[in-house]
Design an enzyme around this catalytic site. Structure first.
Site, PDB file in Angstrom:
ATOM      1  CB  SER A 258       6.257   8.521 -16.037  1.00 57.12           C
ATOM      2  OG  SER A 258       6.170   9.340 -17.181  1.00 57.12           O
TER       3      SER A 258
ATOM      4  CE  LYS B  18       6.432   8.912 -20.977  1.00 62.97           C
ATOM      5  NZ  LYS B  18       6.704   9.854 -19.887  1.00 62.97           N
TER       6      LYS B  18
ATOM      7  CE  LYS C 174      10.074   7.075 -13.909  1.00 60.75           C
ATOM      8  NZ  LYS C 174       9.473   8.429 -13.849  1.00 60.75           N
TER       9      LYS C 174
END
Length: 296
Positions: free
Chosen positions: A95, A170, A239
């Site tokens: 990601s 995502k 994150k």
């Protein structure tokens, strides 16, 4: 078709194992030599650098912690591009920011190498079972070429657009997860502080308009039991929210709620909760209100 896999962490090791179960010849690399040895015992070829993985592969899968590491592993010294031949396909399962993968794809194309961004959702359990959801960006014909490999690790594999589209889907998904998790923690704490039992709140809200994945997935097995073993760690949620923040800055769009949610996860990290499940953000509200949101 020969497959390479770089990044044998919590997710990567499980995904690589499932690729091997798909009867593919597999070359692997990770800085963690024990993880490499475990895959080697299952039949994988151990490599000394990303470039060696590329030399032994038609398709190279990467599952790595962040944008900078992905960029270095692909473009850096002894990186994938150094060993890749024309026609090689790089599939990044990490990601990272759309901007990063688009830059990688541009440089890879100069060598005739194709790139897909294919971030996954489903956590360690999904990686173990091979039931991940995968969001793929890139050329449709390249996607179709590697689809049999992706089917080894996921049951819902979706082509969502050009390079960068997978990472965009995502980060939008995980933005919603992070915001919803904070909202669930705040709302449940408010209800319990007002004198209600948390199980009553859950039973009604989970069947009402206030329900969300964060509530249904994180209440019974985590919050209600006081079990905050991950799941999905606060550090990782932080994150992923940073990816949304960075992308919103690139697009010159204010991200008001997302930034607030990230700050709460940052407070949780500062209190040493980074390796706990994202539902542990409720501990902040419990501390501030001097109550516990638990079933008796």
């Amino acid at each position: 078709m020969k497959i390479g896999f770089i990044g044998l962490g919590v997710m990567g090791k499980r995904m690589a194992t499932n690729v091997l179960k798909g009867k593919y010849e597999l070359a692997v690399f990770d800085l963690n030599k024990d993880a490499v040895k475990d895959l080697q015992q299952l039949g994988a070829k151990a490599c000394e650098a990303p470039c060696e993985v590329a030399q032994n592969s038609d398709v190279v899968l990467t599952s790595l912690p962040n944008s900078a590491i992905v960029e270095n592993v692909v473009l850096g010294e002894n990186g994938i591009l150094e060993g890749a031949k024309e026609g090689t396909v790089i599939v990044d399962l990490s990601s990272i920011t759309p901007k990063t993968i688009q830059n990688i794809a541009k440089k890879a194309s100069e060598k005739g190498v194709e790139v897909l961004d294919a971030p996954v959702s489903g956590g360690a359990a999904g990686a173990e079972k091979g039931t991940l959801t995968i969001m793929v960006g890139g050329k449709k014909e390249v996607f179709e070429k590697v689809l049999p490999v992706l089917n080894c690790i996921g049951t819902k594999v979706n082509h969502v657009g050009d390079v960068g589209a997978g990472d965009t889907v995502k980060l939008v998904n995980n933005l919603l997860l992070g915001v919803n998790m904070v909202a669930v923690a705040e709302a449940l704490t408010l209800g319990v502080k007002a004198g209600l039992k948390p199980e009553v709140l859950y039973d009604i809200i989970s069947q009402s308009s206030g329900s969300s994945y964060a509530l249904t997935a994180k209440y019974n097995n985590f919050i209600a039991k006081g079990n905050f073993e991950p799941g999905f760690m606060i550090d990782l949620q932080y994150k992923d929210l940073q990816l949304a923040v960075d992308t919103s800055k690139d697009l010159k769009m204010p991200l008001i709620i997302g930034n607030l949610a990230q700050q709460l996860f940052e407070v949780a990290r500062a209190k040493g909760l980074g390796s706990e499940d994202i539902s542990a953000v409720i501990k902040l509200y419990e501390e501030w209100t001097s109550i516990k949101v638990r079933e008796e």
